[in-house]
Design a protein around this motif. Structure first.
Motif, mmCIF file in Angstrom:
data_model
loop_
_atom_site.group_PDB
_atom_site.id
_atom_site.type_symbol
_atom_site.label_atom_id
_atom_site.label_comp_id
_atom_site.label_asym_id
_atom_site.label_seq_id
_atom_site.Cartn_x
_atom_site.Cartn_y
_atom_site.Cartn_z
ATOM 1 N N ALA A 352 0.825 -1.211 0.000
ATOM 2 C CA ALA A 352 0.000 0.000 0.000
ATOM 3 C C ALA A 352 0.859 1.261 0.000
ATOM 4 O O ALA A 352 0.553 2.241 -0.692
ATOM 5 N N GLN A 356 1.532 3.811 -3.589
ATOM 6 C CA GLN A 356 0.963 5.161 -3.535
ATOM 7 C C GLN A 356 2.041 6.250 -3.544
ATOM 8 O O GLN A 356 1.931 7.235 -4.253
ATOM 9 N N GLU A 470 -17.543 1.177 2.230
ATOM 10 C CA GLU A 470 -17.718 -0.261 2.032
ATOM 11 C C GLU A 470 -16.943 -1.018 3.109
ATOM 12 O O GLU A 470 -15.736 -0.869 3.242
ATOM 13 N N LYS A 526 -9.604 -4.348 -0.007
ATOM 14 C CA LYS A 526 -10.618 -3.334 -0.236
ATOM 15 C C LYS A 526 -9.980 -2.013 -0.697
ATOM 16 O O LYS A 526 -8.823 -1.712 -0.415
ATOM 17 N N SER A 527 -10.794 -1.229 -1.402
ATOM 18 C CA SER A 527 -10.302 0.045 -1.951
ATOM 19 C C SER A 527 -9.942 1.046 -0.856
ATOM 20 O O SER A 527 -9.158 1.972 -1.083
ATOM 21 N N LEU A 528 -10.514 0.881 0.332
ATOM 22 C CA LEU A 528 -10.221 1.810 1.425
ATOM 23 C C LEU A 528 -8.847 1.575 2.023
ATOM 24 O O LEU A 528 -8.236 2.508 2.576
ATOM 25 N N PRO A 531 -5.482 3.816 0.618
ATOM 26 C CA PRO A 531 -5.565 5.241 0.958
ATOM 27 C C PRO A 531 -5.535 5.493 2.467
ATOM 28 O O PRO A 531 -4.928 6.455 2.924
#
Length: 697
Positions: A352, A356, A470, A526-528, A531
């Motif tokens: 992650a 990023q 989500e 998950k997309s969360l 970030p």
């Protein structure tokens, strides 16, 4: 009765002049015998006696004229005290107000410069052996407070006084002056107060007032009030950054409180925001008399490192309160430490971060057992994944208390006992048990509430009001007690925490109740996830200064835990460098620093590494544009038990005369001049009448 100019009394010698002339005139008379002498003998004896009396009376009047004229120029005074006291040595303390409310400028100059000039003029009223002490309200020049009879040194001391951003009360400096006079052995003791008598600056609260009667016995106090006009002043009461996460090229907002301290309306006042000295935004506001208004700014953060933000007003009668400062640290390179029980537990965390911000982050991964030999202060953000191998919980706790930021997650195989031990040591919510089953894909729990107002979700969603986060499927998690001091950011359906935050000392801990592995949940997929992990890094690396409200003169407690040498470099707001040797603080993590008389940002370095910083601002108490009436000061003198002589003086009057009347008594020279004038008229009348009698005889 005493005389202010006793040397003039030598003029009494002139009284001998009419006496000498009188007897000289008598010697000029000669006896001449002539035939008409019989007629002179017939004159009445009473008329001859009358002429002689008038001559002696004229002599007396002429002597009195000279005496009264000499006395008038010798300036006689009446006072209860004895002449010996009037001639005794004097110790005088000059209390000169150098707070920034004295910066108001009039046609005669600033209040402060007027006060300094009056102080120098007053020196002419003292004798060579008198002692003078200059006591500023704020001693920001480091001058030594001690008596001096060298008036050249005293004048130099007055000239070197400077206005200060600090504030102080008249009560504080008067108490100090009374202590100085109490120690003086001179008979005469005087206090001269040169101030604008600003509202609410006589004392802060009645509780601090002490009875000073025993210290101020037989002391004269002279209040010289220099304020002379109604001033217009707007000031900045507060200034702060609203964000808690600082990211380059992202929006950042500030709030400032502006107040109109005057009784006139202020229109179209320009308020500007500067970032590192460059104007970034500005607004125009209107303020009614005594009104306060919050002004918000938003701009883009384009710099890294230590960024100084300044809010500024246009110039008015008081300029010292037209700027206010804050500072924030935006790392250009974020050093991340990941400590794990098992290396594979950090796989998704590293993915992650690298995906990023691969160029911004520098990631170091170590085994959790090495924590005792790792210098945690070298890192901006620390992840701890696991608890079984932690070897030095005390070191971790001190790092957090001294301002460090740590994110804690259970390891894939963490034991409940090791987690309980770690959480208890850090004062986190106590673990109860593990809930659920590993890899139980058919049985899971979900998110209940997400606190979208937390800084971690700042700029993460375009419109938070329409966001529905989500939830991942959580198979296995650490259940902890609720209702603790921690702040729950994300909760689960059973109201147990998923993500929470704790403030420990000057630092903070973010705690996940799951391991970042797929056997506990599908959260890493998950997309969360990515970030949020990145936001956590920025949140941890943003060095939030919780205690930003420092005023000029306050002591700063500097965190020197991460110093690389014992020599600390300090850079003050004027970019003047100072070096402090901390050899005596080898086992201490903090340094006390009190040379904060300037407003601005103070920076502390060790080997070119920034280790701490503080923003210091003016005290808004000095921005007040109102003044106390003189009777308020008289009431204060009564409260401190003052029984001596007091005189309230304004510079536009003959303050020297008023002071001398209080010091020596009421001057009588006017009365002596009047007496001399009356006697002169009487002498002229008698002299004219006497000449007439001589002619008739």
């Amino acid at each position: 009765m005493t005389f202010l100019n006793p040397a003039i009394l030598f003029g009494l010698i002139a009284t001998s002049i009419p006496i000498i002339l009188h007897f000289i005139n008598l010697r000029k008379l000669k006896k001449v015998e002539f035939s008409t002498l019989l007629f002179l003998k017939q004159l009445q004896k009473s008329r001859i006696r009358k002429i002689k009396i008038k001559q002696w009376l004229l002599l007396l009047l002429r002597i009195l004229i000279i005496v009264f004229l000499v006395f008038a120029f010798a300036r006689p005074t009446l006072k209860n005290a004895s002449f010996s006291k009037g001639a005794a040595k004097t110790t005088a303390v000059f209390l000169i107000d150098n707070t920034f409310s004295m910066s108001v400028v009039t046609n005669s100059g600033s209040y402060f410069n007027i006060s300094k000039q009056i102080a120098k003029n007053l020196l002419n009223n003292f004798n060579a052996k008198d002692e003078i002490i200059i006591l500023p309200f704020v001693n920001n020049t480091g001058i030594e407070i001690k008596p001096s009879s060298n008036f050249d040194i005293v004048r130099k001391t007055i000239d070197e006084l400077q206005l200060s951003y600090q504030t102080n009360t008249l009560n504080n400096v008067l108490t100090r002056a009374s202590q100085i006079l109490y120690e003086s052995k001179n008979l005469n003791k005087e206090i001269y107060i040169l101030t604008d008598l600003q509202k609410d600056r006589i004392y802060n609260s009645p509780a601090e007032i002490m009875n000073l009667s025993h210290l101020l016995k037989n002391v004269n106090i002279y209040l010289i009030d220099v304020h002379e006009k109604e001033i217009k002043n707007l000031g900045i009461e507060d200034f702060k950054v609203n964000n808690q996460i600082y990211e380059k090229n992202k929006n950042i907002s500030f709030s400032s409180v502006i107040k109109n301290y005057s009784n006139t309306k202020a229109t179209n006042v320009v308020v500007s925001l500067f970032m590192n000295g460059k104007r970034s935004a500005q607004q125009s506001i209107n303020l009614n008399p005594y009104e306060s208004q919050i002004v918000n700014f938003e701009t883009t953060l384009i710099d890294t490192g230590l960024v100084t933000a300044t809010v500024e007003l246009e110039d008015d009668d008081i300029v010292y309160d037209n700027k206010c400062y804050t500072a924030l640290y935006v790392p250009s390179n974020i050093k991340i430490l990941i400590l794990t029980d098992y290396n594979d537990d950090a796989k998704f965390i590293k993915l992650a971060l690298l995906n990023q911000n691969g160029n911004l982050f520098q990631i170091t991964e170590k085994d959790l057992s090495t924590i005792s030999s790792t210098k945690l202060e070298d890192f901006d953000a620390v992840f701890i994944i696991g608890s079984n191998k932690i070897s030095d919980k005390e070191k971790l706790k001190k790092y957090i208390e001294n301002g460090g930021a740590v994110t804690i997650m259970p390891g894939s195989n963490s034991s409940l006992e090791s987690l309980k031990s770690l959480y208890k040591y850090l004062n986190l919510s106590e673990p109860i048990n593990f809930s659920g089953n590993l890899n139980s894909f058919d049985s899971f729990t979900l998110f209940n509430k997400v606190e979208l107002e937390h800084p971690l979700f700042e700029n993460l969603f375009e419109d938070k009001s329409k966001v529905k986060v989500e939830s991942p499927e959580i198979y296995y998690y650490l259940k902890t007690q609720t209702g603790s001091t921690g702040r729950i950011i994300i909760s689960l359906i059973d109201n147990s925490p998923f993500l929470s935050e704790y403030k420990i000392g000057n630092g903070r801990v973010l705690n996940f109740n799951i391991s970042p592995t797929l056997s506990w949940s599908n959260f890493p997929l998950k997309s969360l996830f990515a970030p949020l992990i990145n936001k956590i890094v920025f949140y941890m690396s943003s060095k939030i200064k919780y205690e930003q409200n420092h005023h000029a003169g306050d002591e700063l407690v500097v965190n020197i835990q991460s110093r690389e040498s014992n020599l600390i470099k300090v850079i003050n707001p004027k970019n003047i460098e100072e070096f402090i040797n901390t050899d005596s603080l080898i086992n201490k993590n903090y340094l006390s620093y009190n040379k904060t008389d300037l407003a601005g940002v103070y920076k502390f370095y060790s080997n070119q590494k920034l280790i701490d910083y503080f923003s210091v601002n003016h005290d808004a108490k000095e921005s007040v544009a109102e003044y106390e009436p003189a009777n308020k000061f008289k009431e204060y003198l009564e409260r401190i038990g003052f029984k001596g002589n007091f005189a309230n003086v304004t510079p536009d009057k003959d303050y020297t005369r008023i002071i001398n009347q209080t010091r020596y008594g009421v001057e009588l020279w006017k009365y002596f001049l009047i007496f001399a004038f009356i006697i002169t008229i009487l002498e002229m009348f008698i002299s004219k009448n006497s000449k007439k009698d001589m002619i008739e005889n």
